[in-house]
Enzyme design. Structure first.
Site, PDB file in Angstrom:
ATOM      1  N   ALA A  80      -4.956  -0.349 -40.726  1.00  0.00           N
ATOM      2  CA  ALA A  80      -4.634   0.620 -41.781  1.00  0.00           C
ATOM      3  C   ALA A  80      -3.124   0.777 -41.875  1.00  0.00           C
ATOM      4  O   ALA A  80      -2.451   1.005 -40.869  1.00  0.00           O
ATOM      5  CB  ALA A  80      -5.272   1.975 -41.473  1.00  0.00           C
ATOM      6  N   THR A 132       3.185  -7.592 -38.700  1.00  0.00           N
ATOM      7  CA  THR A 132       3.739  -8.593 -39.611  1.00  0.00           C
ATOM      8  C   THR A 132       4.941  -9.310 -38.997  1.00  0.00           C
ATOM      9  O   THR A 132       5.634  -8.754 -38.132  1.00  0.00           O
ATOM     10  CB  THR A 132       4.187  -7.890 -40.915  1.00  0.00           C
ATOM     11  OG1 THR A 132       4.995  -8.771 -41.679  1.00  0.00           O
ATOM     12  CG2 THR A 132       5.016  -6.641 -40.633  1.00  0.00           C
ATOM     13  N   ASP A 133       5.212 -10.518 -39.480  1.00  0.00           N
ATOM     14  CA  ASP A 133       6.413 -11.231 -39.035  1.00  0.00           C
ATOM     15  C   ASP A 133       7.683 -10.622 -39.626  1.00  0.00           C
ATOM     16  O   ASP A 133       8.786 -10.952 -39.208  1.00  0.00           O
ATOM     17  CB  ASP A 133       6.320 -12.729 -39.382  1.00  0.00           C
ATOM     18  CG  ASP A 133       6.200 -13.016 -40.871  1.00  0.00           C
ATOM     19  OD1 ASP A 133       6.074 -12.058 -41.669  1.00  0.00           O
ATOM     20  OD2 ASP A 133       6.229 -14.208 -41.254  1.00  0.00           O
ATOM     21  N   GLU A 134       7.510  -9.713 -40.603  1.00  0.00           N
ATOM     22  CA  GLU A 134       8.698  -9.140 -41.250  1.00  0.00           C
ATOM     23  C   GLU A 134       9.509  -8.262 -40.298  1.00  0.00           C
ATOM     24  O   GLU A 134      10.664  -7.955 -40.571  1.00  0.00           O
ATOM     25  CB  GLU A 134       8.288  -8.351 -42.507  1.00  0.00           C
ATOM     26  CG  GLU A 134       7.623  -9.253 -43.528  1.00  0.00           C
ATOM     27  CD  GLU A 134       7.355  -8.585 -44.861  1.00  0.00           C
ATOM     28  OE1 GLU A 134       8.117  -7.685 -45.247  1.00  0.00           O
ATOM     29  OE2 GLU A 134       6.381  -8.973 -45.514  1.00  0.00           O
ATOM     30  N   ASN A 186       2.671 -14.205 -44.186  1.00  0.00           N
ATOM     31  CA  ASN A 186       2.080 -13.748 -45.454  1.00  0.00           C
ATOM     32  C   ASN A 186       0.658 -14.267 -45.609  1.00  0.00           C
ATOM     33  O   ASN A 186       0.418 -15.460 -45.436  1.00  0.00           O
ATOM     34  CB  ASN A 186       2.883 -14.322 -46.626  1.00  0.00           C
ATOM     35  CG  ASN A 186       4.073 -13.480 -46.979  1.00  0.00           C
ATOM     36  OD1 ASN A 186       4.636 -12.811 -46.133  1.00  0.00           O
ATOM     37  ND2 ASN A 186       4.455 -13.523 -48.237  1.00  0.00           N
ATOM     38  N   ASN A 256       8.874 -19.547 -52.931  1.00  0.00           N
ATOM     39  CA  ASN A 256       7.995 -18.758 -53.810  1.00  0.00           C
ATOM     40  C   ASN A 256       7.735 -19.481 -55.124  1.00  0.00           C
ATOM     41  O   ASN A 256       6.612 -19.472 -55.634  1.00  0.00           O
ATOM     42  CB  ASN A 256       8.619 -17.383 -54.091  1.00  0.00           C
ATOM     43  CG  ASN A 256       8.491 -16.454 -52.889  1.00  0.00           C
ATOM     44  OD1 ASN A 256       7.788 -16.773 -51.920  1.00  0.00           O
ATOM     45  ND2 ASN A 256       9.162 -15.316 -52.945  1.00  0.00           N
TER      46      ASN A 256
HETATM   47  P1  NAD Z   1      -3.985  -3.369 -47.821  1.00  0.00           P
HETATM   48  O1  NAD Z   1      -2.989  -2.497 -48.494  1.00  0.00           O
HETATM   49  O2  NAD Z   1      -4.817  -4.293 -48.636  1.00  0.00           O
HETATM   50  O3  NAD Z   1      -5.001  -2.465 -46.968  1.00  0.00           O
HETATM   51  C1  NAD Z   1      -4.584  -1.345 -46.242  1.00  0.00           C
HETATM   52  C2  NAD Z   1      -5.793  -0.472 -45.980  1.00  0.00           C
HETATM   53  O4  NAD Z   1      -5.375   0.631 -45.156  1.00  0.00           O
HETATM   54  C3  NAD Z   1      -6.399   0.137 -47.255  1.00  0.00           C
HETATM   55  O5  NAD Z   1      -7.795  -0.042 -47.256  1.00  0.00           O
HETATM   56  C4  NAD Z   1      -6.019   1.597 -47.178  1.00  0.00           C
HETATM   57  O6  NAD Z   1      -6.966   2.484 -47.778  1.00  0.00           O
HETATM   58  C5  NAD Z   1      -5.933   1.808 -45.682  1.00  0.00           C
HETATM   59  N1  NAD Z   1      -5.052   2.948 -45.360  1.00  0.00           N
HETATM   60  C6  NAD Z   1      -3.795   3.168 -45.825  1.00  0.00           C
HETATM   61  N2  NAD Z   1      -3.322   4.335 -45.353  1.00  0.00           N
HETATM   62  C7  NAD Z   1      -4.299   4.848 -44.552  1.00  0.00           C
HETATM   63  C8  NAD Z   1      -4.404   6.025 -43.779  1.00  0.00           C
HETATM   64  N3  NAD Z   1      -3.395   6.924 -43.724  1.00  0.00           N
HETATM   65  N4  NAD Z   1      -5.532   6.222 -43.059  1.00  0.00           N
HETATM   66  C9  NAD Z   1      -6.557   5.333 -43.112  1.00  0.00           C
HETATM   67  N5  NAD Z   1      -6.524   4.221 -43.863  1.00  0.00           N
HETATM   68  C10 NAD Z   1      -5.399   3.971 -44.573  1.00  0.00           C
HETATM   69  O7  NAD Z   1      -3.154  -4.149 -46.713  1.00  0.00           O
HETATM   70  P2  NAD Z   1      -3.402  -5.593 -46.063  1.00  0.00           P
HETATM   71  O8  NAD Z   1      -2.587  -6.589 -46.794  1.00  0.00           O
HETATM   72  O9  NAD Z   1      -4.846  -5.802 -45.871  1.00  0.00           O
HETATM   73  O10 NAD Z   1      -2.713  -5.375 -44.647  1.00  0.00           O
HETATM   74  C11 NAD Z   1      -3.471  -4.918 -43.525  1.00  0.00           C
HETATM   75  C12 NAD Z   1      -2.589  -4.889 -42.302  1.00  0.00           C
HETATM   76  O11 NAD Z   1      -2.090  -6.198 -42.032  1.00  0.00           O
HETATM   77  C13 NAD Z   1      -1.365  -3.995 -42.445  1.00  0.00           C
HETATM   78  O12 NAD Z   1      -1.166  -3.330 -41.218  1.00  0.00           O
HETATM   79  C14 NAD Z   1      -0.222  -4.959 -42.718  1.00  0.00           C
HETATM   80  O13 NAD Z   1       0.992  -4.448 -42.251  1.00  0.00           O
HETATM   81  C15 NAD Z   1      -0.673  -6.164 -41.930  1.00  0.00           C
HETATM   82  N6  NAD Z   1      -0.187  -7.471 -42.430  1.00  0.00           N
HETATM   83  C16 NAD Z   1      -0.342  -7.814 -43.742  1.00  0.00           C
HETATM   84  C17 NAD Z   1       0.079  -9.068 -44.168  1.00  0.00           C
HETATM   85  C18 NAD Z   1      -0.123  -9.525 -45.605  1.00  0.00           C
HETATM   86  O14 NAD Z   1       0.337 -10.605 -45.971  1.00  0.00           O
HETATM   87  N7  NAD Z   1      -0.844  -8.783 -46.432  1.00  0.00           N
HETATM   88  C19 NAD Z   1       0.688  -9.956 -43.266  1.00  0.00           C
HETATM   89  C20 NAD Z   1       0.833  -9.560 -41.931  1.00  0.00           C
HETATM   90  C21 NAD Z   1       0.391  -8.316 -41.521  1.00  0.00           C
END
Ligand code: NAD
Length: 350
Positions: A80, A132-134, A186, A256
């Protein structure tokens, strides 16, 4: 295992939920259902007796403690988060609240639960933070991030994720909570909210709109299919070493603009229009503080756990285009909730 998965209604979380159920685990999906969540993402498992859903905010300490006490999970996979860089520029405090404070609240609830477990259950318990790698900042033309790269975040999003990584590591060192962290490249694939690069290009193209390229489009990213990520996460949860970090990614890096061109070619195949989709490409103002290049050295994960990405970038992007073309109702549902892919995150002079 009974796994408490936070953010399981989002893009990556829902892929992990679907896979965990398919692998035979029990899942408690804890999600606040913010704008990027969609319960349709987990519809395929919603009626499974091993699946439970709890709508809750990870910052709500009483609610989170109560969920731990009632479900008594064997492990936590924490996904989350507020996850979109452009939104972080507009409203950084939401990112600090959810990603930093919310992670601390979850860690405390996990610690309380873990302290009450029997010794064998205590040693089996895991708190896995998905990051994340960021957090490592930006690379120049050469090199790759690895587990030993120093943290150097450049944006409110990556700084908040770096903060949450530090908290998780410290709950392991200070309190002995069994923790593991993954930092991933990503992701792309089905069910991604249409504000990130890949689904923005596809959904805007399907609507006949222009396809925005931030800056000159020369930024380089390491792209991983979400199902490969979900597989790696469940592997690390079960077999990763405690107190370790694992970098996930390592797929060919692309600019990109190249990603957008591959998507346009697939769109020409699956959703032909009067003109080629590439003709709709429009260069727009860059994101402030846009990192130039990310790349991952995932050799630790390969050497220790034998994991490698299975999906080639070309196949994965083509499958993703097909999924969005065949699931226009899913996109329409999001549009009806008021999302119209408007540009966010340009810092305005005050
Ligand atoms: P997303 O935005 O699609 O999903 C996030 C989810 O978290 C949503 O369902 C949202 O309702 C929930 N959420 C947000 N705030 C909340 C809260 N306060 N309490 C409970 N739930 C809450 O994001 P994603 O792309 O699926 O990313 C998921 C995780 O993976 C994140 O932690 C992100 O940092 C990490 N991540 C993402 C990527 C990417 O490319 N998308 C890459 C590496 C890591």
């Amino acid at each position: 295992m009974k796994i408490l998965i936070t953010g399981g209604a989002g893009f990556i979380g829902s892929a992990v939920v679907r896979r965990a159920i398919a692998d035979g685990h029990e899942v408690v999906n804890l999600d606040a259902l913010t704008y990027s969540a969609n319960l349709e993402n987990v519809e395929s498992v919603a009626n499974d007796p091993r699946y439970a859903f709890e709508q809750a905010d990870i910052c709500d300490q009483a609610r989170v403690r109560e969920i731990f006490a009632r479900h008594r999970p064997d492990a936590v996979m924490h996904l989350a988060a507020e996850s979109h860089n452009d939104r972080a520029i507009e409203g950084p405090l939401d990112f600090v609240r959810t990603n930093v404070v919310g992670t601390a609240v979850l860690l405390e609830a996990a610690r309380e639960h873990w302290n009450g477990l029997s010794e064998p259950a205590k040693s089996q318990f895991r708190f896995h933070h998905v990051s994340t790698d960021e957090v490592f900042g930006a690379l120049g033309e050469e090199g790759a991030f690895s587990e030993t790269t120093p943290y150097d975040p450049n944006s409110p999003y990556s700084a908040s994720k770096a903060g949450s990584d530090h908290l998780v590591r410290v709950w392991g060192r200070t309190y002995g909570l069994p923790v593991v962290i993954t930092n991933c490249a990503n992701n792309y694939g089905p069910y991604q909210f249409p504000e990130k690069l890949v689904p923005t290009v596809i959904t805007r193209a399907l609507e006949g709109k222009t396809i925005p390229v931030y800056g000159d489009g020369r930024q380089v990213r390491d792209w991983l299919h979400v199902d490969d990520h979900a597989e790696a996460l469940l592997l690390v949860l079960q077999k990763g070493r405690l107190d370790e970090t694992y970098c996930i990614g390592g797929t060919p890096n692309r600019r990109n603009l190249e990603i957008i061109q591959i998507l346009c070619a697939a769109l020409d195949k699956y959703a032909p229009a009067n003109t080629t989709h590439a003709e709709k490409i429009a260069f727009v103002a860059d994101r402030p503080g846009h990192d130039f290049r990310y790349a991952i050295d995932a050799s630790k994960l390969k050497a220790e756990l034998g994991w490698e990405a299975k999906t080639s970038l070309e196949d994965g992007l083509e499958q993703t285009v097909r999924w969005y073309v065949e699931n226009r109702d899913w996109i329409e549902g999001i549009r009806q909730r008021g999302f119209h892919s408007e540009r966010l995150g340009l810092v305005k002079a005050s």
